[in-house]
Scaffold this motif. Sequence first.
Motif, PDB file in Angstrom:
ATOM      1  N   TYR A 130      -3.720  10.249  -3.474  1.00  0.00           N
ATOM      2  CA  TYR A 130      -3.477   9.099  -4.355  1.00  0.00           C
ATOM      3  C   TYR A 130      -3.171   7.893  -3.477  1.00  0.00           C
ATOM      4  N   ASN A 131      -3.825   6.779  -3.764  1.00  0.00           N
ATOM      5  CA  ASN A 131      -3.612   5.559  -2.995  1.00  0.00           C
ATOM      6  C   ASN A 131      -3.490   4.387  -3.965  1.00  0.00           C
ATOM      7  N   TYR A 132      -2.414   3.613  -3.807  1.00  0.00           N
ATOM      8  CA  TYR A 132      -2.144   2.438  -4.632  1.00  0.00           C
ATOM      9  C   TYR A 132      -2.077   1.234  -3.710  1.00  0.00           C
ATOM     10  N   ASN A 162     -14.127  -3.716 -11.450  1.00  0.00           N
ATOM     11  CA  ASN A 162     -13.193  -2.913 -12.256  1.00  0.00           C
ATOM     12  C   ASN A 162     -13.775  -2.467 -13.600  1.00  0.00           C
ATOM     13  N   SER A 191       0.494   5.510  -0.256  1.00  0.00           N
ATOM     14  CA  SER A 191      -0.398   6.670  -0.267  1.00  0.00           C
ATOM     15  C   SER A 191       0.415   7.954  -0.289  1.00  0.00           C
ATOM     16  N   ARG A 201      -1.770  -3.127  -3.907  1.00  0.00           N
ATOM     17  CA  ARG A 201      -1.576  -4.309  -4.757  1.00  0.00           C
ATOM     18  C   ARG A 201      -1.566  -5.552  -3.884  1.00  0.00           C
ATOM     19  N   GLN A 234      -6.317   1.453  -7.524  1.00  0.00           N
ATOM     20  CA  GLN A 234      -5.822   2.820  -7.435  1.00  0.00           C
ATOM     21  C   GLN A 234      -6.996   3.750  -7.162  1.00  0.00           C
ATOM     22  N   GLN A 235      -6.829   4.614  -6.176  1.00  0.00           N
ATOM     23  CA  GLN A 235      -7.816   5.636  -5.855  1.00  0.00           C
ATOM     24  C   GLN A 235      -7.126   6.986  -5.930  1.00  0.00           C
ATOM     25  N   TYR A 236      -7.864   8.006  -6.368  1.00  0.00           N
ATOM     26  CA  TYR A 236      -7.298   9.351  -6.407  1.00  0.00           C
ATOM     27  C   TYR A 236      -8.420  10.362  -6.273  1.00  0.00           C
ATOM     28  N   THR A 274      -4.784  -5.144  -8.352  1.00  0.00           N
ATOM     29  CA  THR A 274      -4.207  -3.812  -8.125  1.00  0.00           C
ATOM     30  C   THR A 274      -5.341  -2.798  -8.124  1.00  0.00           C
ATOM     31  N   SER A 312       0.842  -1.189   0.000  1.00  0.00           N
ATOM     32  CA  SER A 312       0.000   0.000   0.000  1.00  0.00           C
ATOM     33  C   SER A 312       0.878   1.240   0.000  1.00  0.00           C
TER      34      SER A 312
END
Length: 79
Positions: free
Chosen positions: A31-33, A75, A10, A35, A44-46, A42, A8
């Motif tokens: 932004y948050n990634y 997704n 961020s 996996r 992704q949030q932004y 995977t 994670s």
Amino acid sequence: LNGFRYTSISVSPLAGYRITLPWSTGVMVNYNYVRYPDIDLTLQQYGISPFTRYQFGRLFAYGEYSMISAPSFDNSARR
């Protein structure tokens, strides 16, 4: 998530401006990634978060509204 390994990351930089001595406002970029290698997923949030802050002597009030774009469960789209 259910015992799976995950990564994670961020990042949330913000910039603000003092309007008057006790009152300031600004915006934060989010932004948050995430996996999950065990299930090959995977995410992704932004988004952005405008905020305001007002100081009352040694105390302050803070308000923030977050607008986040996140993937749907399958997704197929972002919400």
